[in-house]
Scaffold this motif. Structure first.
Motif, PDB file in Angstrom:
ATOM      1  N   SER A 209      -5.662  -7.755  -2.588  1.00  0.00           N
ATOM      2  CA  SER A 209      -5.955  -9.010  -3.289  1.00  0.00           C
ATOM      3  C   SER A 209      -4.863 -10.038  -3.007  1.00  0.00           C
ATOM      4  O   SER A 209      -3.712  -9.687  -2.736  1.00  0.00           O
ATOM      5  CB  SER A 209      -6.027  -8.786  -4.806  1.00  0.00           C
ATOM      6  OG  SER A 209      -6.954  -7.780  -5.126  1.00  0.00           O
TER       7      SER A 209
ATOM      8  N   SER B  54      -5.086   4.837 -10.768  1.00  0.00           N
ATOM      9  CA  SER B  54      -4.682   3.984  -9.651  1.00  0.00           C
ATOM     10  C   SER B  54      -3.234   3.541  -9.806  1.00  0.00           C
ATOM     11  O   SER B  54      -2.634   3.678 -10.872  1.00  0.00           O
ATOM     12  CB  SER B  54      -5.590   2.753  -9.566  1.00  0.00           C
ATOM     13  OG  SER B  54      -5.384   1.886 -10.675  1.00  0.00           O
TER      14      SER B  54
ATOM     15  N   THR C   2       0.835  -1.210   0.000  1.00  0.00           N
ATOM     16  CA  THR C   2       0.000   0.000   0.000  1.00  0.00           C
ATOM     17  C   THR C   2       0.865   1.254   0.000  1.00  0.00           C
ATOM     18  O   THR C   2       0.593   2.224  -0.732  1.00  0.00           O
ATOM     19  CB  THR C   2      -0.930  -0.008   1.227  1.00  0.00           C
ATOM     20  OG1 THR C   2      -1.841  -1.106   1.121  1.00  0.00           O
ATOM     21  CG2 THR C   2      -1.726   1.285   1.327  1.00  0.00           C
TER      22      THR C   2
ATOM     23  N   SER D 200      -1.747  -4.689  -3.399  1.00  0.00           N
ATOM     24  CA  SER D 200      -2.529  -3.531  -2.989  1.00  0.00           C
ATOM     25  C   SER D 200      -2.697  -2.599  -4.181  1.00  0.00           C
ATOM     26  O   SER D 200      -1.716  -2.235  -4.831  1.00  0.00           O
ATOM     27  CB  SER D 200      -1.841  -2.779  -1.843  1.00  0.00           C
ATOM     28  OG  SER D 200      -2.581  -1.616  -1.500  1.00  0.00           O
ATOM     29  N   ARG D 201      -3.954  -2.250  -4.455  1.00  0.00           N
ATOM     30  CA  ARG D 201      -4.244  -1.256  -5.487  1.00  0.00           C
ATOM     31  C   ARG D 201      -4.875  -0.046  -4.795  1.00  0.00           C
ATOM     32  O   ARG D 201      -5.858  -0.185  -4.061  1.00  0.00           O
ATOM     33  CB  ARG D 201      -5.176  -1.810  -6.555  1.00  0.00           C
ATOM     34  CG  ARG D 201      -5.460  -0.799  -7.681  1.00  0.00           C
ATOM     35  CD  ARG D 201      -6.245  -1.435  -8.814  1.00  0.00           C
ATOM     36  NE  ARG D 201      -5.464  -2.417  -9.548  1.00  0.00           N
ATOM     37  CZ  ARG D 201      -4.607  -2.143 -10.513  1.00  0.00           C
ATOM     38  NH1 ARG D 201      -4.394  -0.880 -10.877  1.00  0.00           N
ATOM     39  NH2 ARG D 201      -3.952  -3.118 -11.133  1.00  0.00           N
TER      40      ARG D 201
ATOM     41  N   PRO E 270     -14.494  -6.201   4.534  1.00  0.00           N
ATOM     42  CA  PRO E 270     -13.391  -7.084   4.130  1.00  0.00           C
ATOM     43  C   PRO E 270     -12.661  -7.625   5.361  1.00  0.00           C
ATOM     44  O   PRO E 270     -12.551  -6.934   6.385  1.00  0.00           O
ATOM     45  CB  PRO E 270     -12.474  -6.153   3.328  1.00  0.00           C
ATOM     46  CG  PRO E 270     -13.333  -5.014   2.912  1.00  0.00           C
ATOM     47  CD  PRO E 270     -14.340  -4.843   4.001  1.00  0.00           C
TER      48      PRO E 270
ATOM     49  N   GLU F  83      -9.031   4.807  -1.653  1.00  0.00           N
ATOM     50  CA  GLU F  83      -9.600   3.460  -1.581  1.00  0.00           C
ATOM     51  C   GLU F  83      -8.458   2.470  -1.725  1.00  0.00           C
ATOM     52  O   GLU F  83      -7.634   2.592  -2.640  1.00  0.00           O
ATOM     53  CB  GLU F  83     -10.631   3.250  -2.685  1.00  0.00           C
ATOM     54  CG  GLU F  83     -11.842   4.175  -2.563  1.00  0.00           C
ATOM     55  CD  GLU F  83     -12.891   3.888  -3.618  1.00  0.00           C
ATOM     56  OE1 GLU F  83     -12.768   2.852  -4.328  1.00  0.00           O
ATOM     57  OE2 GLU F  83     -13.830   4.696  -3.741  1.00  0.00           O
TER      58      GLU F  83
ATOM     59  N   HIS G 206     -11.295  -2.310   0.547  1.00  0.00           N
ATOM     60  CA  HIS G 206     -12.060  -3.229  -0.294  1.00  0.00           C
ATOM     61  C   HIS G 206     -11.356  -4.583  -0.336  1.00  0.00           C
ATOM     62  O   HIS G 206     -10.122  -4.656  -0.264  1.00  0.00           O
ATOM     63  CB  HIS G 206     -12.192  -2.698  -1.720  1.00  0.00           C
ATOM     64  CG  HIS G 206     -12.936  -1.405  -1.831  1.00  0.00           C
ATOM     65  ND1 HIS G 206     -14.299  -1.313  -1.680  1.00  0.00           N
ATOM     66  CD2 HIS G 206     -12.496  -0.140  -2.067  1.00  0.00           C
ATOM     67  CE1 HIS G 206     -14.675  -0.055  -1.822  1.00  0.00           C
ATOM     68  NE2 HIS G 206     -13.592   0.680  -2.055  1.00  0.00           N
ATOM     69  N   ALA G 207     -12.143  -5.648  -0.470  1.00  0.00           N
ATOM     70  CA  ALA G 207     -11.591  -6.993  -0.654  1.00  0.00           C
ATOM     71  C   ALA G 207     -11.516  -7.293  -2.130  1.00  0.00           C
ATOM     72  O   ALA G 207     -12.541  -7.324  -2.822  1.00  0.00           O
ATOM     73  CB  ALA G 207     -12.467  -8.030   0.051  1.00  0.00           C
ATOM     74  N   GLY G 208     -10.312  -7.491  -2.627  1.00  0.00           N
ATOM     75  CA  GLY G 208     -10.138  -7.905  -4.002  1.00  0.00           C
ATOM     76  C   GLY G 208     -10.163  -9.419  -4.105  1.00  0.00           C
ATOM     77  O   GLY G 208     -10.577 -10.129  -3.169  1.00  0.00           O
TER      78      GLY G 208
ATOM     79  N   GLU H  26      -7.599  -1.520  -2.147  1.00  0.00           N
ATOM     80  CA  GLU H  26      -8.107  -2.862  -2.474  1.00  0.00           C
ATOM     81  C   GLU H  26      -6.973  -3.860  -2.324  1.00  0.00           C
ATOM     82  O   GLU H  26      -5.954  -3.761  -3.011  1.00  0.00           O
ATOM     83  CB  GLU H  26      -8.655  -2.896  -3.890  1.00  0.00           C
ATOM     84  CG  GLU H  26      -9.192  -4.265  -4.302  1.00  0.00           C
ATOM     85  CD  GLU H  26      -9.649  -4.288  -5.744  1.00  0.00           C
ATOM     86  OE1 GLU H  26     -10.807  -3.895  -5.994  1.00  0.00           O
ATOM     87  OE2 GLU H  26      -8.839  -4.668  -6.615  1.00  0.00           O
TER      88      GLU H  26
END
Length: 372
Positions: free
Chosen positions: A151, A62, A23, A85-86, A119, A147, A99-101, A149
Motif C-alpha cells: 500500500s 498478519s 516485506t 507491506s502487510r 497489481p 500473501e 495484492h494491491a492495497g 499486500e
C-alpha cells in the motif's frame, strides 16, 4: 521540470526496494514477533542498503511494516511517500500471492510486463520480495505460502502526476525498479515510460499514436485528430528514445508535434531535445533561410537572433515558409532513425510519420503529412 542541483547528487531507493525491505521486516515479525529495524536487503547488483521502519504493527494473523521512501536528490513524485507491506500466512500450497492495497494501481491493459488484472508490482520488485520471503521461510523450515499486500497512502493522488493512467494502470502507483537504486535526474525512467506506452498501443491495436514535446503541442495534436489520451506517448525531449524503440516495435502512424525550437533541433539531427543537451545552431538556421530564398536581412538577423522563435515570428508575418522547411527536415531525420538497422525486423520499418509544428499560442504553423 525540476532544475538539477549543483554538486554531487545523492542517490535514492526505488519503491521496489522499499517494498522489499518492508516485506522482509513484516514477514520476520510474523514468524518471530520481532521487527528488524533497520532492515537490510540485497539489491540485484549486490548492494546491501539498510532501511529504517517508520511504522510497525502485528496481530495474530498478519504483520505490517512501513518505510518512508528516500529518492535522494531526484525530483521523484514518490519521494517521502510511505511504502507499506502487510504479510499474512497464505493457503498451504498457494505460494506467494501479491495484492494491491490502498494507493497501488491495478494493470487493466495488455502490453505491460505484468498482465491485466494483476497489481502493478513490476517483475524485479516481485522477484526481490519472493527472494526475501523464500530465504526467511527456509530458515524456519516453512514452505513460504504468504500473501503480500503493498500500500501507498495518497498513492492514488500521486499517480495522477505519473504516466500510469495513460498506460492503463488505475487506482494508484506502480511498484518499480530494476536495480533498486534511483539515479538522480536519470533519463532512463522517462524513456522506459515511453517504451511501455508504445507496448500498450501495440497490444491494444492503436493505429495512430503521437509524441509531443509539451502540453501545448499535445493539445493541438489531440484536437486535430480526436486522439484519446492513451494514444499519446510522453515523448518530451526524448525523440530518439521514442523513435529507436518504434524502429523495432512499429505502429501504423506516428505524429510528432512540438514547438519550433525543439523541432529545429530534431531537423538538425539531435535526438535529445533538452536545452541542456542540444542547442539550435543559428548559422544552420540562416543557411536554411538562404535555401528557401528568404531576404538577406532576415538571414542576417538569424545569425545573431536570441532565439529560433524570434525568426519564426518574423517569417510567419512575412509569409516565408521556414516552418514548413524545418518540418520537412525533421521528418527526414525521424525517418532515418526508423529506417535504421533492426535485429528484430527483416524489412524496413513501415511506420508513417508526420511532423506538426505548433507556435506558442497553440496554433499549427506547419504540417508535413504522413510519409515513410
Amino acid at each position: 521540470m525540476a532544475r538539477k542541483p549543483e554538486g554531487k547528487l545523492k542517490r535514492g531507493w526505488t519503491t521496489g526496494s522499499c517494498a522489499t525491505a518492508a516485506t522482509k521486516a513484516a514477514y520476520t515479525a510474523l514468524l518471530t514477533n520481532q521487527f528488524p529495524d533497520p532492515v537490510t536487503i540485497t539489491l540485484p547488483k549486490g548492494e546491501q542498503p539498510a532501511f529504517a521502519l517508520c511504522k510497525e504493527e502485528k496481530d495474530d494473523c498478519s504483520a505490517m511494516a512501513a518505510i518512508i521512501k528516500d529518492a535522494g536528490d531526484d525530483p521523484d513524485v514518490t519521494h517521502r511517500a510511505t511504502i507499506i507491506s502487510r504479510v499474512r500466512h497464505g493457503v498451504p500450497g498457494s505460494g506467494i500471492v501479491f495484492h494491491a492495497g490502498e494507493g497501488v494501481g491495478m494493470v487493466t491493459k495488455p502490453g505491460l510486463p505484468i498482465p491485466a488484472g494483476e497489481p502493478a508490482i513490476n517483475p524485479v520488485p516481485r522477484k526481490m520480495m519472493v527472494e526475501v520471503i523464500t530465504e526467511i521461510a527456509q530458515k524456519h523450515n516453512l514452505p513460504g505460502d504468504v500473501e503480500i499486500e503493498i500500500s501507498i497512502p495518497d498513492g492514488k493522488e500521486l499517480a495522477q502526476k505519473t504516466w500510469n493512467p495513460r498506460l492503463g494502470i488505475l487506482g494508484g502507483l506502480s511498484i518499480l525498479g530494476t536495480t533498486g537504486v534511483v539515479i538522480p535526474f536519470s533519463c532512463s525512467s522517462w524513456i522506459h515510460s515511453i517504451h511501455r506506452g508504445i507496448d500498450v498501443a501495440i497490444a491494444t491495436n492503436r493505429r495512430h499514436v503521437a509524441g509531443c514535446t509539451g502540453s501545448t503541442s499535445e493539445k493541438a495534436v489531440m484536437d486535430l485528430y480526436g486522439l484519446e489520451d492513451t494514444d499519446m506517448l510522453d515523448m518530451g525531449d526524448f525523440a530518439g528514445g521514442m523513435l529507436k524503440y518504434l524502429r523495432d516495435h512499429p505502429v501504423p502512424k506516428l505524429t510528432i508535434g512540438g514547438g519550433f525550437g525543439k523541432l529545429t533541433k530534431l531537423a538538425m539531427g539531435h535526438m535529445d531535445l533538452h536545452s541542456g543537451r542540444s542547442q539550435v545552431d543559428m548559422s544552420w538556421l540562416a543557411d536554411r533561410l538562404r535555401e528557401i530564398g528568404a531576404p538577406e536581412d532576415i538571414i542576417q538577423e538569424a545569425q545573431t537572433a536570441n532565439t529560433a522563435n524570434q525568426i519564426l515570428v518574423r517569417c510567419l508575418s512575412e509569409g516565408i515558409p521556414l516552418a514548413e522547411k524545418i518540418a520537412q527536415l525533421a521528418q527526414t531525420e525521424a525517418l532515418k532513425i526508423l529506417r535504421g538497422s533492426s535485429e528484430k525486423n527483416s524489412t524496413r520499418n513501415q511506420t508513417e510519420v508526420e511532423i506538426i509544428i505548433i507556435d506558442r499560442p497553440g496554433t499549427i504553423v506547419a504540417k508535413t503529412g504522413f510519409a515513410t
